[in-house]
Design a protein around this motif. Structure first.
Motif, PDB file in Angstrom:
ATOM      1  N   GLN A 587       0.836  -1.205   0.000  1.00 40.86           N
ATOM      2  CA  GLN A 587       0.000   0.000   0.000  1.00 40.86           C
ATOM      3  C   GLN A 587       0.871   1.255   0.000  1.00 40.86           C
ATOM      4  N   LEU A 588       1.940   1.230   0.773  1.00 43.85           N
ATOM      5  CA  LEU A 588       2.841   2.389   0.797  1.00 43.85           C
ATOM      6  C   LEU A 588       3.588   2.525  -0.527  1.00 43.85           C
ATOM      7  N   GLN A 589       3.913   1.402  -1.148  1.00 45.31           N
ATOM      8  CA  GLN A 589       4.538   1.477  -2.465  1.00 45.31           C
ATOM      9  C   GLN A 589       3.592   2.095  -3.481  1.00 45.31           C
ATOM     10  N   SER A 597      10.045  13.100  -6.949  1.00 43.73           N
ATOM     11  CA  SER A 597      11.113  13.547  -6.056  1.00 43.73           C
ATOM     12  C   SER A 597      11.317  15.050  -6.075  1.00 43.73           C
ATOM     13  N   ALA A 598      10.936  15.707  -7.154  1.00 46.92           N
ATOM     14  CA  ALA A 598      11.166  17.153  -7.253  1.00 46.92           C
ATOM     15  C   ALA A 598      10.322  17.928  -6.250  1.00 46.92           C
ATOM     16  N   ASP A 599       9.071  17.510  -6.021  1.00 48.17           N
ATOM     17  CA  ASP A 599       8.148  18.281  -5.190  1.00 48.17           C
ATOM     18  C   ASP A 599       7.795  17.610  -3.868  1.00 48.17           C
ATOM     19  N   HIS A 600       8.059  16.319  -3.769  1.00 45.25           N
ATOM     20  CA  HIS A 600       7.492  15.573  -2.638  1.00 45.25           C
ATOM     21  C   HIS A 600       8.531  14.777  -1.870  1.00 45.25           C
ATOM     22  N   GLN A 601       9.801  15.202  -1.883  1.00 44.07           N
ATOM     23  CA  GLN A 601      10.856  14.385  -1.302  1.00 44.07           C
ATOM     24  C   GLN A 601      10.647  14.136   0.183  1.00 44.07           C
ATOM     25  N   ARG A 602      10.183  15.146   0.921  1.00 43.16           N
ATOM     26  CA  ARG A 602       9.971  14.936   2.369  1.00 43.16           C
ATOM     27  C   ARG A 602       8.973  13.812   2.607  1.00 43.16           C
ATOM     28  N   LEU A 603       7.903  13.774   1.796  1.00 41.62           N
ATOM     29  CA  LEU A 603       6.889  12.739   1.959  1.00 41.62           C
ATOM     30  C   LEU A 603       7.434  11.384   1.521  1.00 41.62           C
ATOM     31  N   ILE A 604       8.185  11.360   0.444  1.00 36.73           N
ATOM     32  CA  ILE A 604       8.805  10.111   0.002  1.00 36.73           C
ATOM     33  C   ILE A 604       9.702   9.549   1.104  1.00 36.73           C
ATOM     34  N   ASP A 605      10.491  10.422   1.713  1.00 42.06           N
ATOM     35  CA  ASP A 605      11.376   9.974   2.797  1.00 42.06           C
ATOM     36  C   ASP A 605      10.580   9.441   3.974  1.00 42.06           C
ATOM     37  N   ALA A 606       9.496  10.137   4.343  1.00 42.63           N
ATOM     38  CA  ALA A 606       8.691   9.699   5.493  1.00 42.63           C
ATOM     39  C   ALA A 606       8.073   8.328   5.242  1.00 42.63           C
TER      40      ALA A 606
END
Length: 614
Positions: A587-589, A597-606
């Motif tokens: 589900q997270l995948q 990655s350009a706009d949402h890196q913080r969320l991708i990392d979380a």
């Protein structure tokens, strides 16, 4: 107590005077009278309240404390009322340690909705600033009537030497919170108005206390080596003078009874001439900017600066050992200090501002790239949030730290005016750990508690508040919040006259429920608001949801995408908490496939951090 040899420390930066750099017209605004906090009914314990984003869920009534005196605690005579005033707080485990002019009190907050008084320690000596480290409590004493033995009978007059007098920093063993006992008492020349705990990241066997004495000097026969010098604009170069310095106290943790002064740090010296009084030397009688503004701008304050912005000690210092910096609020200047060697602090920059009457305290942002300084115009005992007072007076000044220099960004002041019977000005603050943002909660005495966002220091804005009406609608009675501090999910308000408030944060348009839940995941074993430790957030679903909210708020994540990501995250959390735990990761995948990655890196990392725990 043996005194260290005096040293004139290296100084690597000059003073930046803000007057010529500030767009002053932009900060000449007045507070808005169109605010729910305007016109609240008064009362010592039954005043009307106005709130946004905060809900009072707990309260300890000061009338239940032995430190409450019905004859004086609510007296309009400030000198009488201050004798039982509550002051600052420190936190350890499930307890608040609350300073008071009479000593200190320890509250059990294991149930925040019902704070209970566990211990009171009678040990008079002034405002009683407190810091905690493990089983040790550091306690400031400045009044000339304070005694070594904590007795309440007083001492000889201050102009007569008295071996029973104590003015300095007491060290208490609080391993048994029911029975604290004094293990050391470090005498200082001007007592201790505030003390600041400084940890050494390279040496866990000792801590340091930066002592700030703002009171009168001791009799020279009482504490040998304490030498005063009158304030002057003439250069002072005599190294035997004890003005224009702070005391650095070393505390060996294995033997705190051996605590001693190891340095008298000359943080205010002129790097070219060596003059000890090298920073702001404003003299008595100088006029505050209100005197040259519109007619009546000062009222009910006088036209002169009060207190005086003359830099001869620090009022308070905020230490952040992990970044190697401290910020000194030093009467007439804000200074940036290198504390990479905590025993030997070195000034690296200094700023002044004619709008500031008294540089009082400071707070860094969590990442250490910004710092705010407060101005305690009026000394905290006068109304300085009146409708005719500009928002740059008695305010916070916000700075960015760029290449070791302080660069002014803007002011922030409580945006709602208070009455002329409410003492009000900027006071003690600390971080609310909302991930991805810089949020501060701050006390304004009878202006209550204000919470504001300063992620962009050029554009700070209020996002919450808790305010009561005046203690008395007819006369000024000292009271209000000395400090407003977040700790382990609640905001605690140290009320000078009324007791202890416990507040819950509630969602608003500017702070979501997910952001509040993410902040609550930060749990501390102890906390001193101005002895900072870097806050980190463990991987969690609340952190993911808070980050989604923030990206949706700023428009970098479209509403339809945000809804999709929320759906995947919610299903993942349900799976993670149940028997189908292995189904959470797919589900997270799926959520990650909606992001870039350009706009949402913080969320991708979380999201990736949570996946790593599954």
């Amino acid at each position: 107590m043996p005194r260290a040899g005096r040293r004139s420390l290296a100084i690597t930066a000059s003073v930046a005077l803000l007057a010529g750099a500030l767009p002053t017209a932009a900060f000449a605004q007045l507070p808005s009278t169109d605010d729910p906090r305007v016109g609240l009914g008064g009362g010592a314990f039954d005043a009307e309240t106005a709130t946004l984003g905060m809900e009072q869920t707990g309260f300890f009534d000061k009338r239940e404390s032995p430190f409450f005196d019905p004859a004086t605690s609510l007296s309009p005579n400030v000198a009488a009322a201050i004798g039982t005033a509550n002051s600052d707080m420190a936190f350890t485990g499930d307890h608040v340690i609350h300073g008071n002019w009479r000593g200190f009190q320890i509250y059990d907050i294991s149930d925040p909705s019902n704070p209970t008084l566990r211990t009171e320690v009678l040990c008079p000596g002034g405002q009683g600033d407190v810091n905690v480290h493990g089983n040790l409590l550091f306690h400031s004493v400045e009044q000339a009537t304070a005694r070594v033995d904590c007795g309440a009978q007083g001492t000889l007059p201050g102009d007569q030497p008295d071996p029973e007098r104590f003015r300095g920093v007491r060290i208490w063993d609080i391993s048994d919170l029911d029975n604290p006992f004094q293990v050391a008492a470090v005498q200082t020349c001007r007592g201790s108005h505030t003390n600041r705990l400084v940890e050494d990241p390279n040496d866990p066997t000792r801590v340091y206390i930066y002592n700030n004495g703002t009171s009168t000097f001791r009799h020279p026969d009482e504490e040998p080596g304490c030498t005063d010098h009158p304030l002057t604009t003439d250069p002072v170069t005599d190294e035997n003078v004890d003005r224009w310095q702070i005391e650095v106290i070393e505390v060996p943790l294995a033997n705190p009874a051996a605590a001693r002064i190891v340095n008298e740090a000359r943080l205010f010296a002129d790097e070219e001439t060596g003059a000890l009084n090298g920073l702001n030397n404003t003299q008595s009688g100088a006029l505050h900017p209100c005197a040259t503004a519109a007619e009546g701008s000062c009222a009910p304050a006088g036209a002169a600066y009060s207190p005086l912005p003359n830099t001869n000690t620090c009022h308070d210092i905020t230490a952040y050992p992990e970044i190697g910096l401290a910020a000194g609020a030093c009467q007439g200047n804000g200074i940036l200090i290198d504390i990479s060697d905590p025993a030997d602090p070195v000034r690296i920059d200094a700023v002044a501002d004619p709008n500031f009457s008294y540089w009082h305290s400071a707070n860094f942002s969590n990442d250490g790239t910004k710092v705010l300084f407060t101005d305690e115009w009026g000394g905290g005992t006068g109304p300085r949030c009146a409708a005719n007072h500009q928002l740059s007076w008695g305010a916070n000044a916000l700075f960015e730290i760029v290449d070791g220099k302080l660069e002014f960004a803007s002011y922030y002041k409580l945006p709602a005016p208070q009455t002329n019977t409410e003492n009000c000005v900027a006071h003690q603050a600390n971080i609310v750990p909302v991930p991805g943002r810089d949020v501060i909660v701050q006390a304004w005495y009878q202006g209550g508690i204000s919470m504001f966002d300063w992620t962009d220091p050029k554009n700070p804005f209020e996002i919450g508040y808790f305010d009561r009406g005046p203690i008395d609608e007819e006369v000024m009675i000292l009271g209000g919040h000395w400090s407003g501090y977040w700790y382990n999910g609640n905001v605690f308000g140290a009320e000078i006259a009324r007791g202890l408030d416990v507040l819950d944060l509630t969602p608003t348009d500017d702070l979501t429920a997910n952001e509040i839940e993410a902040a609550k995941t930060v749990q501390l074993d102890e906390h001193n608001a101005m002895s900072m430790r870097m806050i980190t957030w463990e991987p969690s679903f609340p952190l993911i949801r808070a980050t989604i909210d923030q990206l949706a708020r700023d428009g970098s994540l479209a509403a339809n995408k945000a809804k999709q990501v929320y759906g995947f995250v919610e299903r993942a959390e349900r799976f993670a908490d149940g028997p189908q735990r292995n189904a959470a990761k797919p589900q997270l995948q799926n959520a990650l496939k909606q992001l870039n990655s350009a706009d949402h890196q913080r969320l991708i990392d979380a999201i990736n951090d949570v996946m790593a725990t599954l």
